[in-house]
Design a protein around this motif. Structure first.
Motif, short mmCIF file in Angstrom:
data_model
loop_
_atom_site.label_atom_id
_atom_site.label_comp_id
_atom_site.label_asym_id
_atom_site.label_seq_id
_atom_site.Cartn_x
_atom_site.Cartn_y
_atom_site.Cartn_z
N ALA A 184 0.83 -1.20 0.00
CA ALA A 184 0.00 0.00 0.00
C ALA A 184 0.86 1.26 0.00
N LEU A 185 1.96 1.23 0.75
CA LEU A 185 2.84 2.41 0.83
C LEU A 185 3.51 2.68 -0.51
N VAL A 186 4.03 1.61 -1.12
CA VAL A 186 4.70 1.78 -2.42
C VAL A 186 3.71 2.29 -3.45
N ALA A 187 2.50 1.71 -3.47
CA ALA A 187 1.49 2.12 -4.45
C ALA A 187 1.04 3.57 -4.21
N LEU A 188 0.84 3.92 -2.95
CA LEU A 188 0.40 5.28 -2.63
C LEU A 188 1.47 6.31 -3.02
N THR A 189 2.72 5.96 -2.71
CA THR A 189 3.82 6.87 -3.06
C THR A 189 3.85 7.10 -4.57
N GLN A 190 3.74 6.00 -5.33
CA GLN A 190 3.79 6.13 -6.80
C GLN A 190 2.62 6.95 -7.32
N ALA A 191 1.44 6.69 -6.77
CA ALA A 191 0.24 7.41 -7.23
C ALA A 191 0.39 8.90 -6.97
N ILE A 192 0.96 9.26 -5.82
CA ILE A 192 1.13 10.68 -5.48
C ILE A 192 2.14 11.33 -6.42
N VAL A 193 3.26 10.63 -6.64
CA VAL A 193 4.29 11.17 -7.52
C VAL A 193 3.73 11.40 -8.92
N GLU A 194 2.96 10.42 -9.40
CA GLU A 194 2.41 10.55 -10.76
C GLU A 194 1.33 11.62 -10.85
N SER A 195 0.59 11.81 -9.79
CA SER A 195 -0.50 12.80 -9.84
C SER A 195 0.04 14.23 -9.94
N ARG A 196 0.77 14.63 -8.91
CA ARG A 196 1.34 15.99 -8.88
C ARG A 196 0.34 17.02 -9.38
N ARG A 197 -0.94 16.75 -9.08
CA ARG A 197 -1.99 17.58 -9.62
C ARG A 197 -2.02 18.95 -8.97
#
Ligand code: ZN
Length: 502
Positions: free
Chosen positions: A180-193
Motif C-alpha cells: 500500500a505504501l509503495v502504491a500510494l507513493t507512486q500514485a502521489i508522484v504521478e498525480s502531482r496535480r
C-alpha cells in the motif's frame, strides 16, 4: 512492605539517580558545553555509567531481587510491586549476561566506530567505514548470542528496545503495509496535480520569533514549562531526569518555519509522556516511557496525527500570522495544510514525509537482518542500499553520504532499533482512533486550541502507567485491541487520497 523489597528499591534508586546525572551531563554536552570539554565529558559520563552498571549488576542486587520476589509472591500479579520486580528481573538478566570484558570491548569499539563514521560521512567514503562496521556487526552478533534467542538472532536485539517484538512480527507488520505504501507513493508522484500551497511556508523567520512561537505552542498543548524547558541542539532530542525535569531541544531554520515547529511538537510528544508518568514511580524502573516504539507513538501523535491534521492547522494559522504577519499574509488554512503535508520521495529518512517514512525504515530493517544472518556482506551495503531505494522510493542517492552513511545508529551498535520508529507510527494511529472514539468532539476542540481533554485521555490511558506494562499490553489496554497495522494504513490512505485527489 517487605524488607528486601524496600532495600532493593533503595538500591535501584541509586542506580536511577546515577544514570540521570550521567544523562544531564549528556544533555549539557549537546546544548551548552564548550566543544573543548568533549574528552573530559566523555570520561565523566563513562565513570557515572560504570558506577551505575556495577551497582545494578552486583550479586547483592540479584540476591535482593530473589528475596523480594519470594516476599511478594502472594500479591496481585498486576500490582505495581510485582510488575516492578518483573521488569527488574528482565533488566538484571540482560545486564548480567554480558561479560565485563565484552562490555568494555563493545564500548571501546562504539566510540571508535562513531568517530570513523563521522569522518567517512564527511568525506563520503564508505570504504573508510567498512572495517569498523564489519567489526560492529560482528560484536553485536556476539551480543545477541549472550542475550540468547529462540527463532531469529534479530529477536535478541530488538527485544532490548521493544519488549516482545520479534523479527517475525516486524516482518509481518511491514508485509501488511509495504504494498500500500509503495502504491500510494507512486500514485502521489504521478498525480502531482496540486502543488498549490507549497510556498505557504517560505519566507524569512527570525530565530527569536520562532523560539517564542514554539514555546507558545508547547504551552498551549499542555507541556509544563515549570517541569521542563526547551533549548537548541544540532539534532533535536528529548532528555529527562525524572518527571519534573524534562528537556526538549529543537533546531531553527530561518528559511523554513516547519523545521523548528514540527521538531518541537515531536519532542514535546516524548516530553508529555515523561511528564505524565505517575509521581509514585519516581526513582524506580517503572518511571518513564515503556519502550522506544510507544515513545515514538507519542511524538508522532502530536507531530503528525494532531500537528499535521486540518483542525490543528486551522488553530495554527492565526497563531502563525500573529508571530509572522508579513510572511503569512494571504495564506489560507488549506494552503498551510497542503504545505505541511507535502509528499516527496527523498533520500534522507529524518526528512521524510508520513507516506514514505516507513519505506526508509523497511529498507534498514531488511539490510540489518541480512547483515546479521550473513545473507549479505557489509561490503555490498552501498549497492544493496541504492537498489532498494530505487525499488521502494524511486530515487537513488548520488553518493553514500546521502545513502547508506546517513544514519548514526549502526556506527554506535544500535542494530535492531530502526523498526521501533515504524512501530511508533503504527501505534500512533491506533491510539488516535481510540482517542477519537472516546472524544467525539476532538476535531472541534483542537481547532479551538483546546487540548486538555485529549491530554487527559492520554494521561489516563498511556502516560501514567510509565513502564508498568510492556508495549503490546499497554496498547491493548488503551485501545481495546492488540497492535495492528490496519489503523495506520487506513489513516494514510484516507488522508492522502483526499489531499492528492486520487
Ligand atoms: Zn522521536
Amino acid at each position: 512492605m517487605s524488607q528486601s523489597f524496600e532495600l532493593l528499591k533503595a538500591r535501584v534508586r541509586r542506580v536511577v539517580y546515577l544514570n540521570q546525572a550521567a544523562g544531564l551531563l549528556g544533555w549539557d554536552q549537546q546544548t551548552y558545553m564548550p566543544a573543548g570539554a568533549a574528552e573530559t565529558r566523555g570520561e565523566q559520563i563513562g565513570t557515572l555509567s560504570e558506577l551505575a552498571h556495577e551497582l545494578f549488576t552486583a550479586d547483592e542486587t540479584g540476591q535482593l531481587l530473589e528475596a523480594a520476589e519470594r516476599e511478594t509472591e502472594g500479591m496481585e500479579a498486576d500490582s505495581d510491586e510485582r510488575r516492578m520486580l518483573a521488569l527488574l528481573r528482565r533488566q538484571y538478566e540482560r545486564a548480567t549476561r554480558l561479560p565485563a570484558s565484552f562490555v568494555a570491548e563493545l564500548s571501546r569499539h562504539q566510540s571508535h566506530s562513531f568517530r570513523v563514521w563521522v569522518e567517512a560521512r564527511a568525506r563520503n567514503d564508505f570504504a573508510l567505514f567498512q572495517p569498523a562496521l564489519e567489526k560492529m556487526f560482528d560484536l553485536v552478533g556476539q551480543q545477541a548470542g549472550y542475550y540468547g534467542y529462540r527463532d531469529h538472532i534479530y529477536d535478541a536485539l530488538l527485544d532490548g528496545y521493544e519488549q516482545g517484538a520479534t523479527h517475525a512480527s516486524v516482518a509481518a507488520m511491514f508485509a501488511g503495509i509495504k504494498p500500500a505504501l509503495v502504491a500510494l507513493t507512486q500514485a502521489i508522484v504521478e498525480s502531482r496535480r496540486d502543488e498549490s500551497g507549497v510556498s505557504a511556508l517560505q519566507g524569512f523567520f527570525p530565530v527569536e520569533a520562532q523560539r517564542q512561537l514554539t514555546l507558545h505552542v508547547l504551552e498551549a498543548i499542555g507541556f509544563d514549562l515549570r517541569r521542563g524547558r526547551q533549548d537548541e541542539a544540532a539534532h533535536p532530542f528529548c532528555a529527562n531526569f525524572g518527571r519534573d525535569d524534562v528537556r526538549l531541544t529543537t533546531r531553527y531554520d530561518t528559511a523554513h518555519l516547519t523545521q523548528g515547529l514540527y521538531s518541537s511538537l515531536h519532542e514535546a510528544g516524548h516530553g508529555l509522556y515523561e511528564q505524565g508518568s505517575a509521581p509514585e514511580y519516581e526513582g524506580t524502573v517503572l518511571a518513564g516511557g515503556t519502550s522506544l516504539g510507544v515513545h515514538e507513538s507519542q511524538s508522532r501523535l502530536w507531530e503528525n496525527l494532531v500537528g499535521r491534521g486540518r483542525p490543528f492547522v486551522r488553530y495554527l494559522l492565526p497563531v502563525l500570522q500573529r508571530f509572522f504577519p508579513d510572511a503569512l499574509e494571504g495564506v489560507d488554512a488549506e494552503d498551510l495544510y497542503r504545505a505541511v503535508n507535502r509528499v516527496e520521495p527523498s533520500l534522507i529518512r529524518v526528512e521524510a514525509d508520513e507516506v514514505t517514512y516507513n519505506l526508509h525504515v523497511l529498507l534498514r530493517f531488511e539490510i540489518e537482518s541480512d547483515l546479521l544472518t550473513g545473507k549479505m556482506a557489509v561490503r555490498e551495503l552501498p549497492e544493496v542500499w541504492n537498489a532498494r531505494m530505487r525499488e521502494y522510493l524511486g530515487v537513488v542517492p548520488p553518493d553514500d553520504a546521502s545513502g547508506c552513511l546517513q544514519d548514526v545508529h549502526w556506527s554506535e551498535g544500535l542494530i535492531g532499533y530502526f523498526p521501533t520508529y515504524s512501530l511508533g507510527n503504527l501505534y500512533s494511529a491506533q491510539i488516535w482512533d481510540a482517542l477519537r472514539a472516546a472524544l467525539p468532539d476532538l476535531d472541534a476542540q483542537i481547532e479551538r486550541g483546546v487540548f486538555a481533554p485529549m491530554l487527559d485521555w492520554l494521561q489516563q490511558h498511556i502516560y501514567r502507567y510509565g513502564s508498568k506494562y510492556p508495549p503490546a499490553e499497554l496498547i491493548t489496554r488503551a485501545t481495546g485491541a492488540p497492535p495492528s497495522a490496519d489503523h495506520y494504513a487506513a489513516y494514510l490512505q484516507t488522508k492522502y487520497r483526499d489531499l492528492y485527489r486520487l
